[in-house]
Scaffold this motif. Sequence first.
Motif, PDB file in Angstrom:
ATOM      1  N   ALA A 144       0.506   4.293  -2.570  1.00 45.07           N
ATOM      2  CA  ALA A 144       0.370   5.706  -2.206  1.00 45.07           C
ATOM      3  C   ALA A 144       1.399   6.553  -2.963  1.00 45.07           C
TER       4      ALA A 144
ATOM      5  N   LEU B 262       0.820  -1.221   0.000  1.00 44.39           N
ATOM      6  CA  LEU B 262       0.000   0.000   0.000  1.00 44.39           C
ATOM      7  C   LEU B 262       0.851   1.267   0.000  1.00 44.39           C
ATOM      8  N   SER B 263       2.002   1.247   0.629  1.00 40.58           N
ATOM      9  CA  SER B 263       2.869   2.433   0.606  1.00 40.58           C
ATOM     10  C   SER B 263       3.329   2.697  -0.826  1.00 40.58           C
TER      11      SER B 263
ATOM     12  N   ASP C 282      -5.297   8.270   0.255  1.00 38.09           N
ATOM     13  CA  ASP C 282      -5.656   9.213  -0.804  1.00 38.09           C
ATOM     14  C   ASP C 282      -5.700   8.589  -2.191  1.00 38.09           C
ATOM     15  N   CYS C 283      -5.424   7.290  -2.264  1.00 38.34           N
ATOM     16  CA  CYS C 283      -5.491   6.612  -3.574  1.00 38.34           C
ATOM     17  C   CYS C 283      -6.943   6.446  -4.009  1.00 38.34           C
TER      18      CYS C 283
ATOM     19  N   ALA D 212      -2.639   4.129   2.506  1.00 34.91           N
ATOM     20  CA  ALA D 212      -2.887   4.708   1.170  1.00 34.91           C
ATOM     21  C   ALA D 212      -4.244   5.407   1.133  1.00 34.91           C
TER      22      ALA D 212
ATOM     23  N   VAL E 216      -5.806   0.187   4.235  1.00 33.11           N
ATOM     24  CA  VAL E 216      -5.855   1.207   3.186  1.00 33.11           C
ATOM     25  C   VAL E 216      -5.901   2.593   3.831  1.00 33.11           C
ATOM     26  N   LYS E 217      -6.746   2.738   4.861  1.00 34.22           N
ATOM     27  CA  LYS E 217      -6.870   4.028   5.544  1.00 34.22           C
ATOM     28  C   LYS E 217      -5.522   4.462   6.112  1.00 34.22           C
TER      29      LYS E 217
ATOM     30  N   ASP F 202       0.328   6.918  -6.591  1.00 38.73           N
ATOM     31  CA  ASP F 202      -1.089   7.265  -6.812  1.00 38.73           C
ATOM     32  C   ASP F 202      -1.794   6.169  -7.619  1.00 38.73           C
TER      33      ASP F 202
END
Lengths: 306, 306
Positions: B54, B50-51, B82-83, B80, B76-77, B57
């Motif tokens: 992020a 997830l990083s 803002d993806c 990442a 995810v929260k 994008d």
Amino acid sequence: MLGTGLIGGSVLRAAVAAGYAAWGYNRSETGVRAARADGFDVDGDIEAVLSRAAAADALVVVGVPMPALAPILSDVKQFAPDCPLTDVVSVKSPVAAAVREHELGARYVGGHPMAGTSESGWAASSSDLFQGAAWAIGVDAGTHADPWTRVARLALDCGAYLVPVVAAEHDRAVARISHLPHVLAEALAVAGAGGGDLALGLAAGSFRDGTRVAATAPDLVRAICEPNSAALLDALDDILRLLTAARDNLSATGSLGELVDAGYTERNRYDTLERWEITGIRPGDHNWLEELHDAGRRGGVLRTLD
Amino acid sequence: MLGTGLIGGSVLRAAVAAGYAAWGYNRSETGVRAARADGFDVDGDIEAVLSRAAAADALVVVGVPMPALAPILSDVKQFAPDCPLTDVVSVKSPVAAAVREHELGARYVGGHPMAGTSESGWAASSSDLFQGAAWAIGVDAGTHADPWTRVARLALDCGAYLVPVVAAEHDRAVARISHLPHVLAEALAVAGAGGGDLALGLAAGSFRDGTRVAATAPDLVRAICEPNSAALLDALDDILRLLTAARDNLSATGSLGELVDAGYTERNRYDTLERWEITGIRPGDHNWLEELHDAGRRGGVLRTLD
């Protein structure tokens, strides 16, 4: 071959492909023309077709839907009463009863090839419809070895294997694995369409496969299912119980309960079912009918005749 | 791609085949190893996966069963938030609610590719699973054009066409054309097996197709159906009414009644359903969500983005 629709037409094609001198009858001019155009010896004159059968001691195969059965048997009685006789109709007890009424029981052996498509008529028939399929063959008390062997040979020559079964047990079995699936497919088609074009537009494999046989001509579905109403009612009562229990469980607990595991287990049982080969029972031997009946019940099949 | 089972794995394969720089997460070491052995960039470290998303994008796609959703959304929260975010889960309202609870709603767009097999896991995945399939895409109020376009592109690049739909209507529709067929298949498998080995040995196409999805892993069936219990209960009540009416008719009159004609008509409606192409609505235009919603309801689909 009396009746050259999907099943009868496929039997005629398969028999000819296997080297039989075979010919057929169809009551509709269109059906006759279609079969002739494909090079098959099909005629609309039942007297001529049956007289020829009588002269040749041919095996007569009845392949018409139940509602058309009685008049055909009257013709058989009149023009070819001594020929060996079988049928490919979807139920067995009602056919056997009609055969007895027409005093044709002595040379009769019930049959039912377990194959089909949702299409119907000569155009849908094919010589390989029965390749690798089960073909139920009657072993009811009083069956004679001679006609039985003729019917067994035809089924094997069509590419099928034989499942020996008595009429009542056949009818109870097919209520569950053929007639019930037809009724469920009809109901699923209606319930799915109740969701409108959006639902139908999202429908994929599970709906497509679950409703496939609902594309069968309605008159044919009725002719297949309704003569087997007693056994079909039992099967419907069973599935109504199962679905109601799952529904009530889902409503009370949010879970479908036992049904999902049970369904998985039974589908797996079906997928892995072993069809073991019956050997050593010769038609006409002492107790051959009882022995074949017992073997069929236990999952045995015949793939050759010794 | 978070979750690389049948659906998630197929999305990863299809995205890579379409030229995307795509990578995935699977929580099981076996799953990770299987995907890597096939040359895919799959990892068991959710933070790392997830990083990386992020930083790039990337569009984050959630492909885990409902019961595993909440922990994945927490990740995810955390890593990442803002993806752009979508999912391929079988229900939409419960996913949307979970997404809102995790305050991830702003960049979320629901998705549901309408394809599958009765197998599961990476081994069953394939890059062409979605070729020619419907892919439901959320047009719920408040959806943003940017992530929507990313999701739409991915689905189209996977070979699917888009069916715009809001969550509640999606869930009611799939209850009828996906979850109900699953429950019926389970029940038919049990009712058929109630006829013993003889019945299963005679079973042919109608039983095989009608029970196909009962071969799906039971936990997966529950994870698919049970989160949609309200809509599934409606669908079950409908089919219980239809089957009970047919049963009572058969018992009283020997006829299955209206069901056979109705089923034939509706299956034909499904077979001939026209999926007309939506054109002229651009994501972000005034009223685009309402217009897509309305078009989807009326059977419209998107095959390209202008």
